[in-house]
Design a protein around this motif. Structure first.
Motif, PDB file in Angstrom:
ATOM      1  N   MET A 122       0.815  -1.225   0.000  1.00  0.00           N
ATOM      2  CA  MET A 122       0.000   0.000   0.000  1.00  0.00           C
ATOM      3  C   MET A 122       0.846   1.272   0.000  1.00  0.00           C
ATOM      4  N   GLN A 123       2.023   1.167   0.608  1.00  0.00           N
ATOM      5  CA  GLN A 123       2.857   2.360   0.765  1.00  0.00           C
ATOM      6  C   GLN A 123       3.787   2.532  -0.439  1.00  0.00           C
ATOM      7  N   LYS A 124       3.937   3.822  -0.790  1.00  0.00           N
ATOM      8  CA  LYS A 124       4.852   4.115  -1.880  1.00  0.00           C
ATOM      9  C   LYS A 124       6.288   3.831  -1.444  1.00  0.00           C
ATOM     10  N   TRP A 125       6.576   4.274  -0.207  1.00  0.00           N
ATOM     11  CA  TRP A 125       7.905   4.060   0.375  1.00  0.00           C
ATOM     12  C   TRP A 125       7.817   2.888   1.362  1.00  0.00           C
ATOM     13  N   LYS A 126       8.648   1.877   1.106  1.00  0.00           N
ATOM     14  CA  LYS A 126       8.563   0.642   1.910  1.00  0.00           C
ATOM     15  C   LYS A 126       8.804   0.880   3.401  1.00  0.00           C
ATOM     16  N   HIS A 127       9.680   1.839   3.684  1.00  0.00           N
ATOM     17  CA  HIS A 127       9.990   2.046   5.120  1.00  0.00           C
ATOM     18  C   HIS A 127       8.743   2.468   5.899  1.00  0.00           C
ATOM     19  N   ARG A 128       7.798   3.106   5.185  1.00  0.00           N
ATOM     20  CA  ARG A 128       6.545   3.498   5.873  1.00  0.00           C
ATOM     21  C   ARG A 128       5.726   2.259   6.224  1.00  0.00           C
ATOM     22  N   GLY A 129       5.758   1.306   5.346  1.00  0.00           N
ATOM     23  CA  GLY A 129       5.057   0.040   5.617  1.00  0.00           C
ATOM     24  C   GLY A 129       5.700  -0.698   6.790  1.00  0.00           C
ATOM     25  N   ILE A 130       7.032  -0.681   6.795  1.00  0.00           N
ATOM     26  CA  ILE A 130       7.744  -1.382   7.889  1.00  0.00           C
ATOM     27  C   ILE A 130       7.426  -0.709   9.237  1.00  0.00           C
ATOM     28  N   ARG A 131       7.226   0.613   9.161  1.00  0.00           N
ATOM     29  CA  ARG A 131       6.906   1.338  10.402  1.00  0.00           C
ATOM     30  C   ARG A 131       5.642   0.768  11.059  1.00  0.00           C
ATOM     31  N   TYR A 132       4.669   0.420  10.250  1.00  0.00           N
ATOM     32  CA  TYR A 132       3.433  -0.155  10.820  1.00  0.00           C
ATOM     33  C   TYR A 132       3.688  -1.545  11.417  1.00  0.00           C
ATOM     34  N   ILE A 133       4.648  -2.260  10.820  1.00  0.00           N
ATOM     35  CA  ILE A 133       4.991  -3.578  11.390  1.00  0.00           C
ATOM     36  C   ILE A 133       5.664  -3.381  12.753  1.00  0.00           C
ATOM     37  N   VAL A 134       6.458  -2.295  12.839  1.00  0.00           N
ATOM     38  CA  VAL A 134       7.110  -2.001  14.133  1.00  0.00           C
ATOM     39  C   VAL A 134       6.058  -1.685  15.198  1.00  0.00           C
ATOM     40  N   TYR A 135       5.026  -0.930  14.821  1.00  0.00           N
ATOM     41  CA  TYR A 135       3.947  -0.666  15.792  1.00  0.00           C
ATOM     42  C   TYR A 135       3.382  -2.008  16.299  1.00  0.00           C
ATOM     43  N   SER A 136       3.167  -2.912  15.353  1.00  0.00           N
ATOM     44  CA  SER A 136       2.583  -4.217  15.721  1.00  0.00           C
ATOM     45  C   SER A 136       3.522  -4.988  16.645  1.00  0.00           C
ATOM     46  N   SER A 137       4.808  -4.978  16.302  1.00  0.00           N
ATOM     47  CA  SER A 137       5.737  -5.783  17.107  1.00  0.00           C
ATOM     48  C   SER A 137       5.907  -5.191  18.507  1.00  0.00           C
ATOM     49  N   PHE A 138       5.936  -3.848  18.589  1.00  0.00           N
ATOM     50  CA  PHE A 138       6.015  -3.219  19.926  1.00  0.00           C
ATOM     51  C   PHE A 138       4.746  -3.520  20.738  1.00  0.00           C
ATOM     52  N   ALA A 139       3.594  -3.425  20.061  1.00  0.00           N
ATOM     53  CA  ALA A 139       2.322  -3.710  20.757  1.00  0.00           C
ATOM     54  C   ALA A 139       2.276  -5.170  21.202  1.00  0.00           C
ATOM     55  N   THR A 140       2.787  -6.061  20.351  1.00  0.00           N
ATOM     56  CA  THR A 140       2.824  -7.482  20.726  1.00  0.00           C
ATOM     57  C   THR A 140       3.704  -7.673  21.961  1.00  0.00           C
ATOM     58  N   MET A 141       4.851  -6.985  21.930  1.00  0.00           N
ATOM     59  CA  MET A 141       5.756  -7.070  23.082  1.00  0.00           C
ATOM     60  C   MET A 141       5.015  -6.691  24.364  1.00  0.00           C
ATOM     61  N   LEU A 142       4.263  -5.565  24.290  1.00  0.00           N
ATOM     62  CA  LEU A 142       3.529  -5.100  25.479  1.00  0.00           C
ATOM     63  C   LEU A 142       2.444  -6.096  25.889  1.00  0.00           C
ATOM     64  N   MET A 143       1.681  -6.554  24.897  1.00  0.00           N
ATOM     65  CA  MET A 143       0.545  -7.438  25.224  1.00  0.00           C
ATOM     66  C   MET A 143       1.016  -8.786  25.768  1.00  0.00           C
ATOM     67  N   VAL A 144       2.180  -9.235  25.304  1.00  0.00           N
ATOM     68  CA  VAL A 144       2.704 -10.515  25.794  1.00  0.00           C
ATOM     69  C   VAL A 144       3.333 -10.338  27.174  1.00  0.00           C
ATOM     70  N   ALA A 145       4.002  -9.197  27.357  1.00  0.00           N
ATOM     71  CA  ALA A 145       4.748  -9.008  28.608  1.00  0.00           C
ATOM     72  C   ALA A 145       3.855  -8.666  29.802  1.00  0.00           C
ATOM     73  N   ILE A 146       2.813  -7.851  29.556  1.00  0.00           N
ATOM     74  CA  ILE A 146       2.039  -7.306  30.685  1.00  0.00           C
ATOM     75  C   ILE A 146       1.473  -8.393  31.622  1.00  0.00           C
ATOM     76  N   PRO A 147       0.765  -9.417  31.114  1.00  0.00           N
ATOM     77  CA  PRO A 147       0.227 -10.412  32.068  1.00  0.00           C
ATOM     78  C   PRO A 147       1.329 -11.102  32.885  1.00  0.00           C
ATOM     79  N   GLY A 148       2.424 -11.436  32.191  1.00  0.00           N
ATOM     80  CA  GLY A 148       3.534 -12.099  32.882  1.00  0.00           C
ATOM     81  C   GLY A 148       4.149 -11.222  33.951  1.00  0.00           C
ATOM     82  N   VAL A 149       4.386  -9.934  33.568  1.00  0.00           N
ATOM     83  CA  VAL A 149       5.008  -9.004  34.522  1.00  0.00           C
ATOM     84  C   VAL A 149       4.090  -8.787  35.718  1.00  0.00           C
TER      85      VAL A 149
END
Lengths: 284, 213
Positions: free
Chosen positions: A198-225
């Motif tokens: 969807m993105q003209k510039w690939k790095h913009r697309g990767i940025r959305y993947i980073v949001y997902s991976s950071f959010a996953t990190m939080l969602m996985v870590a919070i119950p354990g912590v």
């Protein structure tokens, strides 16, 4: 003017769709992480063995067996000394371990209790001899009944509660994983492809993947912590001290797996950030 | 900045959706969890407690009544008295409850029965090879002294009986008259098979303060 408006509206639409896909990707990543975390952290025989090794489980089983055996012997009129040396600590250790490994693999563990029964019978006869009592026929008939009771008690003490259900739970879970993990990989690949496409510039697309991976990190870590920090699972009410510590250790080991998975997601996120920088530089 | 707030927003929305989706089962899970979770981290103290102060009074100097406020009620596993019968050499601490931990160290009271002084049935048991071994020579007329922190009670053995351990006709928990029943496995001999019979020793109250509100 009209073109500009259309461009702006397209850009906004792209943003909204990318954000939604990014959120969806985060959810998919989280589901995958939780499925893997439960498998590695809880449905893993090594975690059970770690729990047992944590604090005196084997000596706890041994002393409980002797205490319970005394409770069987006392009403029968036999002194505690008849139980001396009927089972070695090493045998208890091996039997517990072998039983757990067999049970979690869905196999039946056959206990070797002959040596226990023979030694016990020898001790009982020794006790009668030391008292200079002759064993009457009724008492003779009670000896095998008594040694069997003690042998059954041994098996009862060695068996880890509920562990026999572990194998069937693991089998069901493996079937779920067999379906879920490929589905998650395919769905993730599709979403990532769409976001990049969807993105003209690939790095913009990767940025959305980073949001997902950071959010996953939080969602996985919070119950354990939260669980590890509050220690609420330590309030579990189990009567045997050795079983309590084994279970608490098993749970905390399982929770730590989620923390490690969260750390992996941090590494993934940082790697993606570097990738963004690399792609940006490459573009320039 | 978006690298911080976007994942945070996703996390909040994610947990929000999870909360809404699981709301119907959260209460159920919480209630089931409450059944296996204690308020505090459990303590594994194997030592049994005691509310018995070793009352050294005699049966003769006991008041007629004692207020419930003076009765320190025991919890399960606490010693609350001492039972003796001089003639047969019976001398056993009495605990509230009758599990294996208790029977290793004394006589145990069935928790469905009452404490002395309440005008109801008191049921005590112990192993016939340890604390209740002397019961094999007990006879009608023997005097049992039951000391608690709030009074010293005397009971007289009225009769003994041997019944199957499942025979509930051996006692009447609803009886509105004070009676002490001591019971133990029967017979007393060593290694004579599984002992399914019980020796019941029935005792009538002859003195001791009545507990009143």
């Amino acid at each position: 003017m009209r073109n500009n408006k259309k461009k702006k509206s397209n850009k906004l639409l792209k943003k909204v769709i990318s954000t939604l896909l990014s959120f969806l990707l985060a959810v998919i990543f989280t589901v995958g992480s939780v499925l893997i975390g439960v498998y590695i952290g809880f449905l893993n025989e090594n975690r059970i063995i770690d729990g047992l090794n944590y604090k005196d489980y084997y000596s706890g089983v041994e002393s409980t067996f002797y205490e319970n055996s005394k409770d069987i012997s006392t009403p029968i009129g036999l002194p505690d000394t008849v139980l001396d040396g009927i089972v070695e600590s090493e045998k208890v250790h091996q039997d517990v371990k072998n039983y757990v490994v067999s049970a979690v693999n869905g196999q039946t563990f056959i206990f070797d209790i002959d040596s226990l029964k023979n030694k016990l019978e020898e001790n009982v006869r020794g006790y009668f001899a030391s008292q200079e009592w002759e064993i009457q026929p009724e008492q003779e008939a009670t000896i095998p009944e008594y040694t069997q009771l003690i042998a059954d008690e041994y098996i009862k003490c060695v068996k880890l509660p509920l562990v026999e259900h572990f194998a069937s739970a693991k089998r069901v879970y493996q079937k779920i994983l067999l379906f879920a993990i490929p589905s998650i990989v395919i769905l993730s690949a599709i979403i990532i492809f769409m976001m990049l496409h969807m993105q003209k510039w690939k790095h913009r697309g990767i940025r959305y993947i980073v949001y997902s991976s950071f959010a996953t990190m939080l969602m996985v870590a919070i119950p354990g912590v939260v669980a590890l920090a509050s220690g609420f699972y330590k309030h579990i009410n189990i009567s045997s001290e050795y079983l309590y510590y084994a279970l608490v250790k098993y749970i905390s080991n399982g929770l730590w797996v989620f923390i490690y998975l969260a750390l992996i997601w941090i590494v993934v996120s940082v790697a993606l950030l570097f990738l963004i920088r690399f792609v940006k530089n490459y573009k320039n | 900045m978006a690298y911080i707030y976007m994942p945070l927003i996703f996390t909040v929305i994610g947990y929000g959706i999870l909360w809404i989706a699981t709301a119907p089962v959260i209460d159920f899970v919480y209630n089931v969890g409450s059944m296996v979770m204690a308020q505090e981290v459990p303590e594994f103290n194997t030592q049994l407690g005691s509310v018995f102060d070793g009352n050294d009074g005699t049966p003769e100097e006991q008041p007629e009544f004692v207020s419930t406020s003076n009765v320190n009620l025991p919890v399960f596993g606490e010693q609350y008295g001492q039972i003796t019968c001089e003639r047969i050499g019976l001398d056993a601490p009495v605990y509230f409850g009758d599990d294996n931990d208790i029977l290793r160290v004394g006589a145990g009271q069935y928790i469905g029965s009452f404490l002395p002084g309440y005008g109801r049935l008191i049921m005590l048991c112990a192993h016939n090879t340890t604390f209740f071994r002397p019961l094999q020579i007990i006879e009608a007329g023997d005097i049992i002294v039951f000391k608690t922190s709030y009074g010293v009670y005397q009971y007289q053995v009225s009769r003994t009986d041997i019944k199957d351990h499942n025979d509930s006709s051996a006692y009447d928990l609803l009886k509105e008259e004070e009676e002490l029943i001591m019971y133990t496995c029967y017979p007393f001999e060593t290694m004579v098979g599984t002992k399914t019979d019980r020796l019941f020793v029935y005792c009538e109250k002859i003195s001791g303060p009545t507990v009143i509100d």
